[in-house]
Design a protein around this motif. Structure first.
Motif: not given
Length: 706
Positions: A354-358, A344-348
């Motif tokens: 991913x959000x920062x990349x987007x 879960x930590x890895x997913x977060x």
């Protein structure tokens, strides 16, 4: 005027008029000299007595003479003499010649060009110049009138030229908006058609499901009916079988009786005794059968002891295996939970990255072409470059929104009144439309600066909103105060990037106390005085080394990197020597819109970050979460823990702000009432955020005795 008589001038029309609007000044002056020479040849028709003829005044009645101002006795005599003249007088010759000259000049003009209206004024201008030259007495007055009209015409031409690009811009913006509206309508039509198709498909699916439901209901009905028929049939067969079994038993009993009766060994026995013995035997058989059934019922599940011991041994072995497997399972389960948490930590982290990349891809690739805004922003490329200097994309979007909002604000003529509700601020309580005064940004900033000066100078007995409205009443009068209140409030709410406007708005709506702004201004004034004391020559110049020393003495709690940031904001760099002088007065200047220099902006940024860090440290020392409550004793202890150098007065002010109690009503340090005064932690932090709260000393310093 000349002696009585008639002066005659020949009037010629040989001059040719140019139709080009771009003729040079020299050509105009030459043509003007020619016109003046021609004017000398015009005949001037004088009346009897050497005065100009008043025609058509005396011929068309006395309406013009009645509207004139009182004149001298000589003027009255001339008027009486004109009134005594016969009504059938003809036009003066000078008037006829001027009218013919004007008519011919107008016929020579080409009225089909764009500058026809300007050329049309030229003949009238020349006629007026003739009058100015001929009437020497009235020449100054007529010249001033002519010059006033010429200045006004020139001003109107310049205004028309300045509005032509705006007209083209409005047309282009109108076309752009129309295209956007058409695109949005087309997209809406496409979405509506998709939704309609989806609706039809869903309706068909509903109909299909309804049909399946009806068929299933009919099938269930048939099955129930057949089940009832089968149940009746089996019930009938059961009853018939019971009857048949009873008949068979009766026949068997009769057969046994007959066989016993016909047996040779028992032929001599008494039938009654035999019947009785048979009956008793049957009873014993029934009793034995019942006991057998009871034994089967009681001991049907009982197993032999040997089997029981074998099963018990097997059970113990299985129990040991189960315990071992259970322990292994617990270890595996714990490892699985740890792996799940790690997952879960890895997913977060993955989602965050991913959000920062987007976000980076959206804001950085591709980079928006901000130069397109140069043609939209009022002031052109030069003003846009000034607004965009040193700002990132997010800040540029805020600047663009403010410029668009300012344009919409200028177009709005009235504001809707907010009414008299309790949630409406006192200075905005009005019902009905309110006029938009449409001041410039500079005028609003000047008003706010004057309001701050007056607020600092007075004793501050009234609240800040009441003072603001009273200030507007004193400045603009009672009738226009509410209009200016709405106008200024909408302006400062829009321009949040402007420091003066954003701070005034925060104080006005209660997000900050006015002491924050006042203490900041006092700090800047003290810093400027310290620099002025070092500047013994009063030239406005100090060295970078002196500047660094003043900053460290004025802000002893700032870290070395913060002092370095302030020096870099002031213009210091690695290639600049510490002995090099610079003008420190520029650091405290503001532009016409109230924007400060980078040095003052960096000071305010550090103040906000230091306050945020101070409050965060306070929350950590309290050891509470936001929904929890904190009492006055815990707050006092936490403040003294994180800032032992706090004096009693400052500590009391902080507690008074956090719990909204007057300083005089705060309980003493050893008073047990401190634990009874509680407030939510979130509320206390928000109240302290509004005030001018800052660290007094380092955390390791001892508590002062005062």
């Amino acid at each position: 005027m000349a002696s009585p008589g008639t002066r005659y001038y020949s009037f010629s029309k040989s001059r040719t008029r140019t139709q080009s609007s771009g003729e040079t000044t020299e050509a105009k002056s030459v043509e003007k000299r020619k016109l003046s020479q021609k004017r000398r040849t015009l005949p001037l028709q004088l009346s009897m007595g050497g005065h100009l003829s008043p025609w058509p005044t005396y011929t068309s009645g006395q309406t013009i003479l009645h509207k004139r101002k009182p004149c001298s006795e000589d003027c009255r005599k001339r008027v009486n003499s004109w009134q005594q003249q016969p009504l059938g007088a003809s036009k003066p010759r000078y008037l006829e010649q001027l009218e013919n000259y004007l008519r011919k000049e107008l016929l020579l003009l080409d009225l089909g060009t764009d500058s026809a209206q300007e050329l049309r004024l030229q003949p009238y201008r020349e006629i007026f110049e003739f009058f100015i030259e001929d009437f020497k007495t009235y020449k100054p007055l007529l010249s001033s009138i002519k010059n006033a009209y010429e200045v006004m015409l020139a001003h109107q031409r310049e205004k028309i030229r300045s509005l032509e690009p705006l007209k083209a811009k409005i047309v282009s913006m109108n076309e752009d908006c129309s295209e956007r509206i058409l695109a949005m309508r087309a997209e809406e039509k496409y979405e509506i058609s998709l939704l309609k198709k989806e609706k039809m498909n869903l309706l068909k699916l509903i109909d299909k499901k309804n049909e399946e439901k009806i068929s299933l209901q009919s099938e269930v009905t048939k099955l129930r009916k057949s089940l009832a028929e089968e149940y009746l049939r089996y019930l009938t067969e059961r009853d018939a079988r019971k009857i048949l079994i009873g008949d068979l038993n009766e026949l068997r009993y009769q057969r046994e009786d007959m066989s016993l009766a016909q047996s040779p060994g028992v032929w001599g026995e008494d039938p009654v005794k035999l019947t009785l013995a048979l009956k008793m035997t049957r009873q014993d058989l029934t009793r034995t059968q019942m006991e057998l059934n009871t034994m089967k019922a009681n001991f049907g599940d009982v197993v032999p002891r040997r089997d029981f011991e074998m099963q018990e041994k097997t059970n113990m072995e299985l129990q040991e295996q189960l315990e071992s497997l259970r322990a292994d399972y617990e270890e595996v389960r714990k490892e699985h939970e740890l792996l799940l948490q790690l997952h879960m930590t890895t997913l977060k982290e993955r989602d965050q990255f991913h959000h920062e990349l987007q976000e980076i891809l959206r804001t950085s690739t591709p980079r928006p072409d901000w130069t397109k805004c140069e043609g939209i922003i009022l002031g052109g490329a030069e003003r846009w470059l000034m607004l965009a200097e040193g700002k990132n994309s997010d800040q540029l979007v805020d600047v663009l929104l403010e410029e668009i909002g300012s344009g919409l604000l200028r177009e709005k003529d009235f504001f809707p009144g907010l009414g008299f509700g309790e949630s409406v601020p006192a200075f905005l309580r009005f019902d009905g439309p309110v006029e938009n005064k449409k001041p410039s940004k500079k005028e609003v900033v000047n008003l706010l600066v004057d309001a701050w000066k007056e607020r600092i100078a007075e004793e501050q007995k009234e609240s800040f909103p009441d003072f603001f409205f009273n200030f507007l009443e004193r400045r603009f009068g009672i009738n226009d105060a509410i209009a200016w209140a709405y106008t200024i409030f909408e302006s400062i709410k829009l321009f949040q990037s402007n420091e003066i406007m954003s701070q005034f708005y925060a104080v006005l709506i209660g997000k900050k106390l006015e002491s924050v702004y006042i203490n900041q201004m006092e700090t800047l004034s003290h810093l400027q005085k310290e620099m002025a004391n070092v500047d013994t020559q009063n030239e406005g110049l100090i060295t970078m080394e002196q500047f660094s020393t003043i900053l460290k003495n004025t802000f002893p709690l700032k870290k070395e990197d913060q002092i370095q940031e302030l020096m870099e904001a002031a213009g210091w760099g690695p290639d600049i020597s510490s002995t090099e002088v610079f003008n420190y007065r520029i650091l405290f200047t503001e532009d016409e819109e109230g924007q400060s220099e980078p040095f003052v902006q960096k000071l305010r940024e550090q103040y906000d970050s230091e306050k945020e860090a101070y409050l965060q440290e306070l929350k950590q020392d309290l050891g509470l979460e936001l929904p929890d409550e904190v009492n006055l004793l815990k707050m006092r202890v936490a403040l003294m823990n994180i800032d032992p150098s706090l004096d009693k007065q400052t500590l009391s002010n902080y507690l008074s702000q956090a719990f909204q109690l007057p300083v005089a009503e705060l309980p003493l340090e050893d008073d047990e009432k401190q634990e009874e005064i509680v407030v939510k932690l979130e509320t206390a932090i928000e109240r302290l955020q509004m005030a001018d709260i800052k660290r007094v000393g380092l955390r390791g310093e001892p508590e002062p005795t005062s």
